[in-house]
Scaffold this active site. Structure first.
Site, short mmCIF file in Angstrom:
data_model
loop_
_atom_site.label_atom_id
_atom_site.label_comp_id
_atom_site.label_asym_id
_atom_site.label_seq_id
_atom_site.Cartn_x
_atom_site.Cartn_y
_atom_site.Cartn_z
N LYS A 226 -22.12 109.85 89.00
CA LYS A 226 -21.83 111.01 89.87
C LYS A 226 -22.73 112.17 89.46
O LYS A 226 -23.44 112.13 88.45
CB LYS A 226 -20.36 111.44 89.73
N SER B 260 -21.14 106.16 97.20
CA SER B 260 -20.59 107.47 96.90
C SER B 260 -21.66 108.52 96.59
O SER B 260 -21.37 109.72 96.59
CB SER B 260 -19.62 107.38 95.72
#
Length: 278
Positions: free
Chosen positions: A119, A42
């Protein structure tokens, strides 16, 4: 002193040494740095599956999330940070805290599942975030974007999970060249980083997210292959992340393995040793 007594004393000293070592390691991991192994794609190309890094836990101060979780499914060990430091949970504050900056790569606890995520911090408290036609808007203004060619990787199983990458030029056969569009994104404040795009999908067209006080909005750099704050927690996403759920900032990759295990030293990526994270 008998041989039996000597042996017993030796065993006791060994046990004490192990206990002290575990206590020191626990304090070190709680206060300073936490190891983190990248399990998914990701955050490509900033972080690759198999990157190993230490998370700087001093960067934002301390909360209940600073206590380590220990999960070893093979032997039935499942100790959550709340089991150790749950008494600190609930007030959304931090001890010796400092504010994270937009663009930081952050490890945090998922607000519902407690799983560790990594993230990029996109939205600060009070910000309005939206994605329109694949372009990120912050407080009504589009971020800077510059085309930067393609990100290329081998179509093959990756990491311990053995998952295949998603490709913009799909279908791609085993061993073929998997491509994604590559851009340089510039956030308010000047942080520049690479983002990847694969396809036109729903998360490229969102409503406006108003970040609540004491919360943050996160997105993966591999935009079309990331479960992040664009998807609410009720739909299985991350949603808004409370301040107290931040664990620390990822600053540097220590080493990286392209194989199924970090022990397969012949698969280590020599170009990623001690690589800074931007």
């Amino acid at each position: 002193m008998t041989a039996k007594a000597t042996a017993g004393q030796s065993i006791l000293e060994t046990v004490k040494t192990i206990v002290y070592a575990l206590l020191i390691a626990g304090v070190f991991r709680t206060l300073f740095f936490q190891p983190f192994w990248i399990p998914s794609g990701s955050m490509k190309e900033t972080l690759l599956i198999g990157d190993f890094l230490f998370v700087n836990k001093m960067a934002y101060g301390y909360s209940y999330a600073s206590c380590p979780s220990v999960r070893i499914a093979s032997v039935g060990v499942d100790i959550d940070s709340k089991d150790i430091c749950g008494f600190l949970d609930g007030d959304n504050t931090r001890l010796l805290g400092s504010d994270p900056e937009r663009g930081d790569v952050v490890v945090f606890r998922h607000p519902v599942t407690g799983t560790d995520f990594i993230k990029r911090l996109i939205g600060l408290p009070g910000d309005k975030i939206q994605v329109k036609n694949g372009v990120l808007f912050i407080n009504g203004a589009a971020v800077g974007l510059k085309d930067a060619g393609n990100f290329e990787e081998l179509m093959d199983r990756q990491g311990p999970q053995g998952s295949y990458p998603r490709c913009e030029n799909a279908p791609v056969g085993q061993g073929g060249s998997c491509l994604k569009s590559r851009q340089i994104e510039t956030l308010p404040g000047g942080n520049e980083h690479v983002i990847l795009n694969i396809a036109n999908q729903s998360m490229d067209h969102t409503g406006v997210y108003q970040v609540p006080a004491g919360h943050f909005f996160f997105m993966g750099d591999n935009r079309d292959n990331s479960s992040d704050s664009r998807l609410p927690q009720s739909a299985g996403g991350v949603g808004f992340v409370p301040l107290e759920n931040l664990i620390g900032r990822a600053d540097r990759i220590m080493f990286s393995s392209a194989g199924r295990s970090m022990l397969f030293f012949w698969t280590w990526r020599s170009d990623r040793y001690f690589k800074g994270i931007e």
